[in-house]
Design a protein around this motif. Structure first.
Motif, PDB file in Angstrom:
ATOM      1  N   VAL A 173       0.932  -1.154   0.065  1.00 63.43           N
ATOM      2  CA  VAL A 173       0.077  -0.138   0.057  1.00 63.43           C
ATOM      3  C   VAL A 173       1.051   1.152   0.011  1.00 63.43           C
ATOM      4  CG1 VAL A 173      -1.742  -1.196   1.296  1.00 63.43           C
ATOM      5  CG2 VAL A 173      -0.153   0.156   2.461  1.00 63.43           C
ATOM      6  N   ASP A 174       0.268   2.263  -0.228  1.00 63.77           N
ATOM      7  CA  ASP A 174       1.084   3.646  -0.549  1.00 63.77           C
ATOM      8  C   ASP A 174       1.099   4.501   0.685  1.00 63.77           C
ATOM      9  OD1 ASP A 174       1.238   3.615  -3.522  1.00 63.77           O
ATOM     10  OD2 ASP A 174      -0.847   3.478  -3.412  1.00 63.77           O
ATOM     11  N   ALA A 175       0.362   4.180   1.631  1.00 67.20           N
ATOM     12  CA  ALA A 175       0.465   4.911   3.072  1.00 67.20           C
ATOM     13  C   ALA A 175      -0.127   4.394   4.115  1.00 67.20           C
ATOM     14  CB  ALA A 175       0.298   6.231   2.663  1.00 67.20           C
ATOM     15  N   VAL A 176       0.198   4.338   5.061  1.00 67.46           N
ATOM     16  CA  VAL A 176      -0.394   4.002   6.509  1.00 67.46           C
ATOM     17  C   VAL A 176      -0.532   5.032   7.622  1.00 67.46           C
ATOM     18  CG1 VAL A 176      -0.189   2.558   8.382  1.00 67.46           C
ATOM     19  CG2 VAL A 176       0.301   1.520   6.032  1.00 67.46           C
ATOM     20  N   PHE A 177      -1.685   4.984   8.134  1.00 65.96           N
ATOM     21  CA  PHE A 177      -2.095   6.154   9.174  1.00 65.96           C
ATOM     22  C   PHE A 177      -2.762   5.249  10.346  1.00 65.96           C
ATOM     23  CE2 PHE A 177      -5.173   8.944  11.107  1.00 65.96           C
ATOM     24  CZ  PHE A 177      -4.300   9.899  11.601  1.00 65.96           C
ATOM     25  N   ILE A 178      -1.769   5.711  11.389  1.00 62.20           N
ATOM     26  CA  ILE A 178      -2.362   4.953  12.771  1.00 62.20           C
ATOM     27  C   ILE A 178      -2.732   6.102  13.715  1.00 62.20           C
ATOM     28  CG2 ILE A 178      -1.534   3.518  14.500  1.00 62.20           C
ATOM     29  CD1 ILE A 178      -1.779   1.921  12.024  1.00 62.20           C
ATOM     30  N   ASP A 179      -4.130   5.925  14.137  1.00 59.69           N
ATOM     31  CA  ASP A 179      -4.582   7.050  15.267  1.00 59.69           C
ATOM     32  C   ASP A 179      -5.454   5.879  16.237  1.00 59.69           C
ATOM     33  OD1 ASP A 179      -5.886   9.024  16.687  1.00 59.69           O
ATOM     34  OD2 ASP A 179      -7.107   9.353  15.083  1.00 59.69           O
ATOM     35  N   VAL A 180      -4.642   5.299  16.914  1.00 65.44           N
ATOM     36  CA  VAL A 180      -4.971   4.525  18.198  1.00 65.44           C
ATOM     37  C   VAL A 180      -4.592   4.794  19.439  1.00 65.44           C
ATOM     38  CG1 VAL A 180      -5.629   2.646  16.604  1.00 65.44           C
ATOM     39  CG2 VAL A 180      -3.614   2.840  17.898  1.00 65.44           C
ATOM     40  N   LYS A 181      -5.071   4.528  20.675  1.00 65.33           N
ATOM     41  CA  LYS A 181      -4.483   4.658  21.832  1.00 65.33           C
ATOM     42  C   LYS A 181      -3.058   4.356  22.078  1.00 65.33           C
ATOM     43  CE  LYS A 181      -7.903   5.655  25.265  1.00 65.33           C
ATOM     44  NZ  LYS A 181      -8.450   5.310  26.495  1.00 65.33           N
ATOM     45  N   GLU A 182      -2.624   3.003  21.615  1.00 65.09           N
ATOM     46  CA  GLU A 182      -1.353   2.555  22.243  1.00 65.09           C
ATOM     47  C   GLU A 182      -0.665   2.088  20.782  1.00 65.09           C
ATOM     48  OE1 GLU A 182      -1.563   0.778  26.612  1.00 65.09           O
ATOM     49  OE2 GLU A 182      -2.743  -0.474  24.960  1.00 65.09           O
ATOM     50  N   PRO A 183      -0.354   3.255  19.797  1.00 69.44           N
ATOM     51  CA  PRO A 183       0.196   2.701  18.605  1.00 69.44           C
ATOM     52  C   PRO A 183       1.343   1.890  18.491  1.00 69.44           C
ATOM     53  CG  PRO A 183       0.390   5.137  18.985  1.00 69.44           C
ATOM     54  CD  PRO A 183      -0.564   4.500  19.923  1.00 69.44           C
ATOM     55  N   TRP A 184       2.119   2.063  19.542  1.00 70.10           N
ATOM     56  CA  TRP A 184       3.525   1.250  19.609  1.00 70.10           C
ATOM     57  C   TRP A 184       3.217  -0.180  19.458  1.00 70.10           C
ATOM     58  CZ3 TRP A 184       1.675   4.956  23.156  1.00 70.10           C
ATOM     59  CH2 TRP A 184       1.157   4.503  24.218  1.00 70.10           C
ATOM     60  N   LEU A 185       2.117  -0.689  20.012  1.00 69.12           N
ATOM     61  CA  LEU A 185       1.703  -2.194  19.975  1.00 69.12           C
ATOM     62  C   LEU A 185       1.676  -2.444  18.601  1.00 69.12           C
ATOM     63  CD1 LEU A 185      -0.780  -2.277  22.944  1.00 69.12           C
ATOM     64  CD2 LEU A 185       1.726  -2.814  23.016  1.00 69.12           C
ATOM     65  N   TYR A 186       1.190  -1.732  17.789  1.00 68.32           N
ATOM     66  CA  TYR A 186       0.971  -2.062  16.543  1.00 68.32           C
ATOM     67  C   TYR A 186       1.928  -1.828  15.386  1.00 68.32           C
ATOM     68  CZ  TYR A 186      -3.154  -2.528  19.348  1.00 68.32           C
ATOM     69  OH  TYR A 186      -4.024  -2.645  20.226  1.00 68.32           O
ATOM     70  N   LEU A 187       2.752  -1.103  15.497  1.00 72.60           N
ATOM     71  CA  LEU A 187       3.646  -0.457  14.677  1.00 72.60           C
ATOM     72  C   LEU A 187       4.268  -1.445  13.680  1.00 72.60           C
ATOM     73  CD1 LEU A 187       5.396   2.786  16.208  1.00 72.60           C
ATOM     74  CD2 LEU A 187       3.737   2.517  14.464  1.00 72.60           C
ATOM     75  N   GLU A 188       4.816  -2.603  14.383  1.00 69.92           N
ATOM     76  CA  GLU A 188       5.504  -3.573  13.571  1.00 69.92           C
ATOM     77  C   GLU A 188       4.583  -4.278  12.627  1.00 69.92           C
ATOM     78  OE1 GLU A 188       7.794  -6.110  16.082  1.00 69.92           O
ATOM     79  OE2 GLU A 188       8.657  -7.180  14.407  1.00 69.92           O
TER      80      GLU A 188
END
Lengths: 259, 259, 259, 259
Positions: free
Chosen positions: A169-184
């Motif tokens: 995909v061309d881009a990812v946007f993360i707006d959740v409470k604990e984003p560090w858990l899902y970055l990988e």
């Protein structure tokens, strides 16, 4: 001639009170009741944009086409903090979103950022939105449907701890409470060299995101916040409004590398 | 696999110095000389984005695709003040620019805002850019060609005091020294109900623009300025950078009505 | 032991509601009624600062000495926009106000800036305040009396178009609607080499003041605005408050020369 | 007449280059060499403030009295980050510093904040400054001596981990790397109900300070940051300067209670 059609999102602008009423003609009753009298839907369909419409009591509105900005600021039903236009716009540019792009976001929130992504990727593009709470999905769907953007959005009712289905995909946007858990997980579907954006409201969250990013194949990290100050429009007494938004969120961008 | 092609705009990212070198492969020599040794163009074409490339001296760069943001900030040849990303992005959203839109701007400046308009209107859309100074046109053309956006831009070498040729365009953007002189002309090509944006650096200019707008069929006027504060990325010593841009421009938006 | 006396300005701090009630013991009734029960003045006089006081209903307040800041923000009766602490403080430092200084201000407004000048010049110093509206004088007098600062303030009921009586004062502060009309008069009482400050809310006023200053024997001119952003105090979710003051005033400083 | 004396701190203001040269007459040689020729000290002593002084080559300077602000910004020898005037001024007002007050600070840094405290407490007041590094003391002493403020400052060469000697001081200011380690000690010398200020540059530090403050008898906690934006002084092209300071420090205030 530039008239609304049966599916237009329109504004009845009350100039006297400087107030915008945003309406979806697809669901508007034949007789629409304003606070100042009735307007027939027929009348709206027969008026050019930029023109005047009077209620049966003679109160005047101006007919305008609604922009996405109007829609986000005035009409969106909010169950969550929304991503504000100043931030949403910068995210679009910084993530390099173009017509035809495929973008992933999580979560869907109230659909404000989703709407902006959907508008910019256009009919050839696609937004895939991951959200684990059904109530947010239902609300966002209603919001996005109102603005006729659903054709280019796919919503997945899923906890992103389980990962993402997409590739390249061309881009990812993360707006959740604990984003560090899902970055990988979140950078896996991203094309090499492309960007991820993370939005968080607190400095503690910024610190943890940055720490996690150091561990992952991410470079060129940028953290910023955007402030917008509105000014009063009296040319002879030009000055800012008395108050402004002091904070919405910190924006973090990073680029994925392949090692 | 996601490799550059003969027309790609790429970044050689020097991680050690956190420095981006933006290159257009279409015009790159077969042997490209960096400050740290030579890289064969062939080698670039055979490397995946996000991957490492070494010079003949063993110095390491990371190969990345250039975004429009990179291009504007690092590669644009500037003859004028440019419209900064934080402002350009908000202008896009506030003017409600979408794929397929037809937009007018004047002047072309160094082409930064033109590039953003062109990217967002996409192949189906069009930007018509009026500019009276040939030297600005020449420079902007060179900039926009480098980023492969010329197919959707039409440049008119013209003083806008003579008016505009178009009708029913979706948005107008004015960035000239004395915008008040041209506002009446500038809203003529605009669809009723649609928005014009004016960018000026001084408060004196804001006042004169607002006065002229009061006289014209324009409503729903907004004046604002956008500040972006960048933060250092050390998670254990999180704090803003010492300095920031204090001012780029004031942004004025208004909507055209038909009476 | 550090107890209030009969003339103390005190705070009853409601910790639960994070609310400060500022009281002047000189005028407090023997039985003071709070929203949560009665407190005897006697009890206040017998409590150390920093200690607890309970109402007859057992509701708890904390007894604190009121600072000038508390007084300005919470107790001042406002008939006008006040000079905010962030601005007042900078004016003091920039004008180089010291204990013993003689300062002129005009107008008196609601007395906020007057109170700060009076506190810093101390008992050996003096503030001369020119004000033409009797209602402002009456209100400011009441405010300043409450904070026991009247001994070092002289108020002159006068239109400053008629000029100033003083000579060789250490600083002059002008906060009136059309300051440019009085600047020539206002710098006459000022010692050579010393500073004048002008406070105005609009950019139009800044421009006119600057133009007039160019004509007068004034140099080293500085224009600035000060923004203060408050942060929430939750250490685990550290972030600014949602809104902030966007504007109070522009501060202009200049130095008088003798030719 | 308002002439400098043998101990005056003066400015030779180069109007053409808008540059201030700050000089201490006590230590000025009889013949002072500027970049544009020589000026006799005698000549300075015989010129009124606000008047012109020419070098032997005919280059013109304006003689001005130096303010504390000038001194801090232009003359202070800096071994450390200084407390900027915008922050120092607010600290004075928020801590409620008055002529005659007794104030504790630690560390002394380069003496900027010390100078402001010393100026405001006046001859009847006192600043006690704790500092453990001899080199900082030596440098600050030199700075403060230059501005004739040493009479009201007592410097203690001491690690504040060992505690403070004083009792019942009016205010405490802490500007050290790990302020949370010393807060419990730092509030002991403070009068009940009075305020402590802590200055830190990073959000991580703010969080730890706030956590420690929750544990201590401190209430009414305030965290803020102050931004100052300077404007260019051209009245016909009024606009902010291009860049500004984006960050100096976070300011934390709290009030001591006795339980």
């Amino acid at each position: 001639m530039n008239k609304p059609n049966q599916n237009s999102i329109i504004i009845l602008y009350d100039k006297e009170k400087d107030k915008k009423h945003i309406l979806n003609l697809a669901t508007l009753p034949e007789k629409y009741s304003t606070a100042n009298g009735i307007i027939a839907k027929e009348k709206i369909l027969n008026t050019d944009f930029g023109g005047r419409i009077e209620t049966h009591l003679g109160y005047e509105y101006i007919l305008l086409p609604a922009t996405l900005y109007d829609f986000i600021m005035k009409k969106l039903n909010r169950l969550t903090q929304i991503v504000y236009p100043k931030d949403a716009a910068y995210i679009i540019l910084r993530l390099d979103i173009k017509p035809g792009d495929v973008v992933i976001e999580s979560g869907i929130g109230s659909g404000a950022m989703s709407a902006v992504f959907a508008q910019i990727v256009g009919e050839q593009g696609k937004l895939i939105s991951y959200e684990k709470r059904q109530e947010f999905i239902d609300n966002a769907l209603k919001n996005l449907k109102r603005f006729n953007l659903l054709d280019r959005i796919e919503i997945k009712h899923r906890d992103i701890a389980e990962g993402f289905d997409e590739k390249d995909v061309d881009a990812v946007f993360i707006d959740v409470k604990e984003p560090w858990l899902y970055l990988e997980n979140a950078i896996k579907p991203l094309k090499n060299g492309k960007l991820i954006a993370v939005l968080v409201p607190t400095t503690n969250q910024v610190s943890v995101v940055l720490k996690e990013m150091e561990r992952l194949p991410l470079i060129d990290i940028e953290v910023s916040e955007i402030l917008q100050r509105f000014w009063k429009t009296n040319p002879d007494r030009l000055r800012p409004y008395d108050t402004m938004s002091a904070h919405t969120a910190f924006l973090i961008f990073a680029r994925k590398i392949n090692y």
